[in-house]
Design a protein around this motif. Structure first.
Motif, PDB file in Angstrom:
ATOM      1  N   LYS A 500      49.089  74.180  19.514  1.00  0.00           N
ATOM      2  CA  LYS A 500      49.242  72.744  19.238  1.00  0.00           C
ATOM      3  C   LYS A 500      49.953  72.157  20.441  1.00  0.00           C
ATOM      4  O   LYS A 500      51.067  72.578  20.779  1.00  0.00           O
ATOM      5  N   ARG A 501      49.311  71.175  21.081  1.00  0.00           N
ATOM      6  CA  ARG A 501      49.890  70.653  22.327  1.00  0.00           C
ATOM      7  C   ARG A 501      51.028  69.666  22.088  1.00  0.00           C
ATOM      8  O   ARG A 501      51.970  69.584  22.866  1.00  0.00           O
ATOM      9  N   LEU A 502      50.898  68.885  21.014  1.00  0.00           N
ATOM     10  CA  LEU A 502      51.947  67.909  20.690  1.00  0.00           C
ATOM     11  C   LEU A 502      52.498  68.245  19.311  1.00  0.00           C
ATOM     12  O   LEU A 502      51.780  68.732  18.449  1.00  0.00           O
ATOM     13  N   LEU A 503      53.780  67.953  19.109  1.00  0.00           N
ATOM     14  CA  LEU A 503      54.363  68.129  17.775  1.00  0.00           C
ATOM     15  C   LEU A 503      55.170  66.884  17.429  1.00  0.00           C
ATOM     16  O   LEU A 503      56.091  66.507  18.168  1.00  0.00           O
ATOM     17  N   LEU A 504      54.823  66.229  16.324  1.00  0.00           N
ATOM     18  CA  LEU A 504      55.616  65.092  15.841  1.00  0.00           C
ATOM     19  C   LEU A 504      56.744  65.662  14.976  1.00  0.00           C
ATOM     20  O   LEU A 504      56.493  66.469  14.076  1.00  0.00           O
ATOM     21  N   TYR A 505      57.961  65.234  15.244  1.00  0.00           N
ATOM     22  CA  TYR A 505      59.137  65.830  14.590  1.00  0.00           C
ATOM     23  C   TYR A 505      60.054  64.703  14.144  1.00  0.00           C
ATOM     24  O   TYR A 505      60.490  63.888  14.962  1.00  0.00           O
ATOM     25  N   THR A 506      60.342  64.617  12.838  1.00  0.00           N
ATOM     26  CA  THR A 506      61.149  63.474  12.370  1.00  0.00           C
ATOM     27  C   THR A 506      62.647  63.756  12.395  1.00  0.00           C
ATOM     28  O   THR A 506      63.076  64.901  12.267  1.00  0.00           O
ATOM     29  N   GLU A 507      63.390  62.665  12.529  1.00  0.00           N
ATOM     30  CA  GLU A 507      64.851  62.782  12.574  1.00  0.00           C
ATOM     31  C   GLU A 507      65.413  63.337  11.270  1.00  0.00           C
ATOM     32  O   GLU A 507      66.331  64.152  11.266  1.00  0.00           O
TER      33      GLU A 507
END
Length: 598
Positions: A500-507
């Motif tokens: 996975k090239r990008l990872l969205l990560y929440t605060e």
């Protein structure tokens, strides 16, 4: 202390003049001044705008034994020195229990001897019933602050109780002597009994508050009623103890301080106070002090909100954690304060204070807000939801270069801060999204920019970005607070391996779990973190130790940050106030920091 100089008497036992009421309900009720104290630092003081003092003749109505007088609007606070704590109007029983040293005479102990400098300054302000907003709480000083607001709350409740009992005794005496009580008027109560509301985020916070109240109120022989039930419901759960033994991963100190113990976020408990007993689980209309989480209060508010109509002291503790939970619940509580009660709840209306009957309670309520970060939402609550005639004090210190968190980034990392233009705070979410998708995101299509973590504080922004990446067919993974554990482990592994090239990560996920994300080569802060320490925490995950051995050490790691004028407080906490001011006003939209390295 004579009742004429006791802060409780001056604040609650007088009526409000029409001119002061006019000022407090006007669009600009306060004028501001600045003051510096040693421990609190810079304070912005809000005092009621000058009231037109055409001598309003107080009506000589007999109010018990005192002539009715009007309350005096707040003036600039003065820090007293060398005065016994008892002379601040603190009950001697509380002074004795506050002084933990054996054989010392607490009646002569000065405030400075019994309290730390920070406690002394906060207590001096709280004791005069001013509103306080203190955004510099941390896991090291939180116990000191808790001591102060518990001391103040108990002192308030005990004075109220003594006044009621004194008047009860007098009325009884009149009746016994066959005297008429028609002309006697004792107004000493609110519309309902609860006077103090403490809002706290987790059950473990409630345990600390109850223990603090008990240690201040009760001598050794004092008693806590329903103590066993309380520890059973609020103490550590069995699986918590097992967790401790199995603990593998290291978590930062501030995380441990918040999340050790029972972390359930839905609770409420009523406490009634007597001279030598603290009764837990008192019915809400028989309680003096209520402790509740926003969720615990909100679930009750759907059916009943009368218990909030006579709150005189409102404490909001660990506001930053409440903000992470659900800020709407906090606002919901504020919207239900001082509404007209639906029922009488056995209240003798002949003893309710006139200002409470007239609907002026909001101007008498004191708000004490404590937070570990300066939140615009908490500041707005403080300024818009409080119209206390005693005035308000907001602590607002500059962040010095030595206290910035950008200094704690240990890896050699170029950090590019991009300022995007936006005309209003309401518009900033849209402008941030367009700036990011047009200017920043296309660079990450490049093969070299694999393993990019995108850190997103707002859940709404996260959903919007996720939908955009789906639409544009990016190869990305997602990790938010709602992602199931199995799926989270899978996406972390794929990201680490570069699948996975990008990872969205929440605060919120980071706040609740503090995961050590491995394999990050590039980090993008879609918005600066609410908590300034998260910035170096995430940047330091780019160290070699957290990388896949195949990808080590090509030295091309980057950090990209988006910010606007409306992120000023977050920016100042990370890079320092002076530098933040330069970055917000400079002609250059991009600022580069390079950290670490020898």
């Amino acid at each position: 202390m004579g009742s004429s100089t006791d802060p409780y008497h001056l604040h609650y036992e007088r009526e409000m003049s029409e001119s002061l009421l006019e000022t407090l309900t006007s669009p600009k009720p306060y004028e501001t001044q600045q003051l510096n104290w040693k421990a609190l630092g810079r304070m912005v003081i809000h005092l009621p705008a000058k009231v037109d003092r055409k001598m309003e003749k107080p009506k000589p109505v007999l109010l018990g034994e005192t002539k009715e007088k009007y309350v005096i609007p707040g003036t600039l606070p003065i820090l007293k020195a060398g005065i016994p704590l008892v002379d601040y109007g603190v009950k001697s029983q509380l002074c004795t229990n506050l002084d933990k040293r054996p054989l010392s005479d607490s009646s002569t102990q000065t405030a400075e001897e019994l309290l730390s400098p920070l406690q002394h300054e906060i207590f001096s302000l709280a004791n005069e019933y001013r509103d306080i907003y203190y955004p510099e709480m941390n896991h090291l000083n939180s116990d000191e602050i808790r001591t102060v607001y518990c001391l103040h709350s108990l002192n308030h409740v005990m004075k109220s109780r003594d006044k009621v009992l004194l008047h009860n005794a007098k009325l009884k005496k009149y009746k016994e002597n066959g005297q008429s009580t028609d002309d006697v008027e004792f107004r000493d109560q609110g519309l309902v009994r609860p006077r103090v509301l403490i809002i706290a985020p987790l059950r473990n916070s409630a345990v600390k508050i109850v223990e603090k109240l008990a240690s201040l109120l009760l001598p050794v022989k004092g008693q806590i009623i329903n103590k066993d039930r309380f520890y059973k419901e609020f103490g550590e759960e069995k699986d918590e103890e097992d967790k401790k033994e199995n603990k593998k991963s290291y978590k930062p100190e501030d995380y441990e301080a918040v999340f050790t113990g029972n972390t359930d976020d839905s609770f409420r408990i009523g406490i009634s106070v007597a001279k030598r007993t603290l009764k837990l689980y008192a019915g809400f209309y028989k309680a003096d002090i209520l402790i509740a989480s926003p969720l615990g209060a909100r679930t009750l508010l759907a059916d009943d909100f009368d218990f909030l109509c006579s709150i005189e002291v409102l404490v909001i503790d660990q506001t930053d954690i409440l903000y992470m939970q659900n800020w709407d619940h906090v606002l919901h509580i504020f919207q239900h304060l001082h509404l007209q009660p639906r029922e009488q709840h056995d209240t003798d209306l002949g003893r309710v204070r006139l200002w409470a009957l007239n609907g002026y309670s909001a101007h008498y309520r004191q708000n004490l807000i404590f937070s570990s970060v300066a939140l615009p939402e908490a500041a707005a609550l403080f300024s818009r939801r409080g119209t206390n005639f005693a005035g308000k004090v907001r602590v607002e210190n500059v962040v010095l270069p030595s206290a910035t968190t950008v200094c704690r980034v240990l890896v050699q990392l170029p950090q590019a801060f991009h300022r995007f233009p936006t005309p209003t705070a309401a518009q900033s979410a849209d402008d941030r999204f367009h700036f990011f998708t047009k200017k920043i995101l296309p660079q990450y299509r490049d093969l070299l920019m694999s393993n990019t973590l995108i850190y997103i504080p707002s859940y709404y922004d996260y959903v919007r970005l996720r939908n955009h990446l789906h639409k544009e067919e990016y190869n990305f993974g997602q990790a938010c607070e709602y992602t199931p554990d199995g799926k989270l482990a899978q996406v972390r592994n794929r990201f680490f391996l570069g699948k996975k090239r990008l990872l969205l990560y929440t605060e919120r996920l980071h706040f609740y779990r503090r995961l050590t994300m491995k394999g990050i080569h590039h980090v993008v802060f879609y918005q600066l973190p609410t908590f300034p320490n998260f910035y170096p925490e995430l940047c330091n995950l780019l160290q070699d130790a957290f990388q896949n051995p195949k990808y080590r050490g090509d030295g091309s790691q980057t950090c990209t940050v988006l910010y606007s004028t409306y992120d000023a407080q977050r920016l100042a906490a990370i890079v320092g106030s002076q530098r933040a001011a330069e970055m917000l006003t400079s002609d250059r939209p991009v600022h580069l920091f390079v950290s670490g390295g020898s």
